[in-house]
Design a protein around this motif. Structure first.
Motif, short mmCIF file in Angstrom:
data_model
loop_
_atom_site.label_atom_id
_atom_site.label_comp_id
_atom_site.label_asym_id
_atom_site.label_seq_id
_atom_site.Cartn_x
_atom_site.Cartn_y
_atom_site.Cartn_z
N SER B 69 0.84 -1.20 0.00
CA SER B 69 0.00 0.00 0.00
C SER B 69 0.87 1.25 0.00
CB SER B 69 -0.90 0.03 1.23
OG SER B 69 -1.74 -1.09 1.25
N GLN B 115 -8.55 0.15 0.09
CA GLN B 115 -8.83 -1.13 0.71
C GLN B 115 -10.22 -1.17 1.33
OE1 GLN B 115 -5.27 -1.97 2.70
NE2 GLN B 115 -5.89 -3.94 3.51
N ASP B 195 -6.21 -0.89 -4.30
CA ASP B 195 -5.62 -1.50 -3.11
C ASP B 195 -6.58 -2.55 -2.55
OD1 ASP B 195 -4.22 -2.17 -0.88
OD2 ASP B 195 -3.80 -0.09 -0.28
N GLU B 196 -6.32 -3.80 -2.84
CA GLU B 196 -7.18 -4.89 -2.39
C GLU B 196 -8.66 -4.57 -2.57
OE1 GLU B 196 -6.21 -6.83 1.30
OE2 GLU B 196 -4.36 -5.67 1.38
MG LIG Z 1 -2.24 -2.45 2.37
#
Ligand SMILES: [Mg+2]
Ligand SMILES: Nc1ncnc2c1ncn2[C@@H]1O[C@H](COP(=O)(O)OP(=O)(O)OP(=O)(O)O)[C@@H](O)[C@H]1O
Lengths: 296, 274
Positions: B69, B115, B195-196
């Protein structure tokens, strides 16, 4: 004792404490209302006060209180909003200067209102020659109001998660756009609550006003709305005794025969007014929030 | 004790392997040159050099806390307020990590999805149109078109098309995540950083997102952080393996998952953490 029992006892104790607080509040409110409401009448709410004879009202004081509240809010809200936004959104949180400013705000917010009043008297009334006037009173109340209001704006903004700010920047929005369109609307209900709480404090404040807005309520001509005329209700340079100051004065030196009744009635009006705009503001902030965020 | 057959490998195995993309044959959309990130005095990312090919999907994999990240957020300056990013990030012959870059303008070209879903407390529709309007798009038809297309691309349209005026906060977590993906795509960025994005989604919506990414690849360069190996293997063309704030291996995804060159990568993709 197992966790469940502990939980039960703790809940019980908390309920008792909460109940006690509510009881005290209700008793106080009930006493004020029971004593005061029988004295209320349209005449009482609109007529000017009488100094020596019975049958006087609180019309001018009531108007003064509201007008002063509005003036104070008009001056202090924009400043508090700007300061709160700066402190929470722009200021470098690790900077020493910001820390000092925060401490100063904290100290200011615990300044006794009498001190604020005397300061206002010396500076605005005497030095700046504003005299006993609504303006002096409004500025003194701004000093009194600003620290808490700033803190409450800052706290309201702080509760908005950082994810929201990141969402804004990741979309290429400037910090200003994100604050204006995302952060402020989300924080609005909580900011409104802060404003109302401080409005209640301002509305009921007496000590800061005795030597700034003055203790006399000259007759007003409610047909004259030119703020530059001496008897116009809108004139900010006239002395203006407010409801709270009036109550204080009647109780310390009132010589009219019905002083107790007038005081009780005025107190009831004060309490009802504060309650009333509490409810109104709550309602409006809900409506506003719904409009700004389109949540159902 | 080391097993004999492993010994054979370790002798010739490198610590690092960073593939270089030949810029004569492949178009590079973004390249990180000697990028380092510090949070205060703590270095969270060692010098990193990676090139990202245009119209390809690159996944960043690695254990939690390995700096994925951190690196991703540096690519569109989202770390400006939290840390210090050194080095160059080249985008269209511009170093976007330099101080004279208009970061707001840059982020319209390099979008990001986080995320955790972070929709605005606005209606579903306004979530998408708000940034567009701020960027000067006022035409009602154009806005409506972008809302529809982006929601379709994010596989959310069918679920929300009748409730566009409802608050985005009333959506489920997975729906919110697809909404913020739609919100990012609606701006028509050049590069999309994710991010994810699927970590909060059920397998079905996650599969939809994967389809979306493969479709978006036609027009966008995508860099995605993921903990899901299968996902990385399925969607991405290139993969970078992060380990304790360092990229240990960067190669074609196919190679990373079949014949990695670095021992730690082998361990990670095979699920041996030790
Ligand atoms: Mg992360
Ligand atoms: N804002 C921050 N301030 C200080 N340290 C941070 C900050 N953000 C991340 N770190 C640290 O930097 C390191 C890398 O974190 P990062 O979030 O990049 O890991 P990650 O690979 O994305 O992990 P995950 O898979 O859990 O998301 C970690 O040690 C983390 O504690």
């Amino acid at each position: 004792m197992n966790a469940k029992q502990v939980d039960k006892i703790a809940t019980g104790i908390l309920y008792t404490i909460a109940g006690f607080v509510i009881l005290v509040l209700l008793a106080l409110l009930g006493y004020i209302l029971v004593q005061g409401v029988p004295n209320l009448s349209w005449h009482f709410l609109t007529a000017p006060a009488e100094a020596f004879s019975a049958g006087g009202g609180i019309g001018i004081q009531l108007f003064n209180s509201f007008y002063l509240l509005i003036l104070t809010m008009v001056i202090s809200f924009p400043i508090a909003l700007g300061a709160g936004i700066y402190l929470n959104e722009y200021a470098n949180q690790k900077s020493k200067v910001i820390e000092v400013i925060r401490t100063m705000i904290e100290i200011l917010s615990s300044l006794p209102s009498v001190v604020v009043g005397l300061f206002g008297f010396l500076l605005f009334v005497v030095q700046l020659k504003l005299g006993f006037s609504l303006l002096s009173g409004a500025i003194a109340l701004t000093f009194f109001n600003l620290p808490l209001l700033t803190r409450s704006v800052e706290e309201s903004l702080r509760t908005i998660p950082n994810l929201q700010r990141e969402a804004g920047s990741a979309l290429g929005l400037s910090r200003f756009e994100t604050i204006g369109h995302v952060i402020l609307p989300a924080a609005l209900p909580s900011i409104m609550t802060g404003v109302v709480l401080s409005a209640g404090r301002v509305f009921g404040e007496a000590a800061a006003l005795i030597y700034t807005a003055g203790q006399s309520a000259p007759a007003l001509n409610f047909a004259d709305w030119n703020p530059f005329n001496a008897t116009s209700p809108l004139n900010v340079m006239r002395p203006a005794e407010t409801l709270a100051v009036h109550i204080w004065k009647i109780n310390s030196e009132g010589i009219m025969p019905d002083a107790a009744a007038v005081s009780a009635g005025a107190s009831a009006v004060l309490v009802i007014a504060v309650l009333l705009f509490n409810f109104c503001a709550r309602y409006f902030s809900k409506v506003l929030y719904r409009q700004l965020t389109s949540s159902k | 004790m080391v097993e004999p057959n492993q010994l054979v490998f370790t002798d010739e195995m490198p610590d690092h392997y960073i593939m270089d993309i030949n810029e004569d044959k492949h178009e590079v959309a973004l390249s990180a040159q000697d990028v380092e990130v510090y949070y205060g005095a703590k270095q969270a990312l060692q010098k990193t050099n990676l090139k990202f090919e245009r119209y390809k999907i690159t996944s960043l994999i690695g254990a939690s806390g390995s700096g994925k990240s951190t690196f991703l957020r540096s690519l569109n300056r989202m770390n400006d307020d939290v840390g210090t990013v050194k080095g160059k990030i080249m985008y269209r012959n511009l170093d976007i990590n330099s101080s004279d870059i208009d970061v707001y303008e840059m982020r319209r070209h390099i979008g990001m999805v986080f995320q955790r879903p972070n929709p605005f407390a606005k209606s579903i529709e306004d979530n998408i149109t708000f940034a567009l309007k701020q960027h000067g798009i006022r035409d009602k038809d154009e806005l409506a078109k972008r809302v529809e297309t982006s929601l379709k691309q994010a596989a959310l349209w069918d679920e929300v098309k009748d409730t566009l005026h409802k608050s985005a906060l009333s959506l489920s977590g997975g729906q919110q995540q697809r909404l913020v993906i739609a919100r990012a795509i609606a701006l028509h960025p050049d590069i999309l950083l994710l991010d994810e994005p699927a970590s909060a989604l059920d397998p079905i919506s996650s599969a939809k997102i994967e389809d979306t990414l493969l479709e978006l690849k036609e027009k966008y360069t995508i860099i995605i952080v993921t903990h899901n190996m299968q996902q990385a293997a399925r969607v991405s063309d290139y993969t970078a393996f992060f380990h304790m704030g360092e990229v240990l291996e960067y190669d074609l995804t196919r190679k990373i998952f079949t014949r990695p060159k670095v021992q730690r990568t082998i361990d990670y993709v095979n699920g041996n953490f030790g």
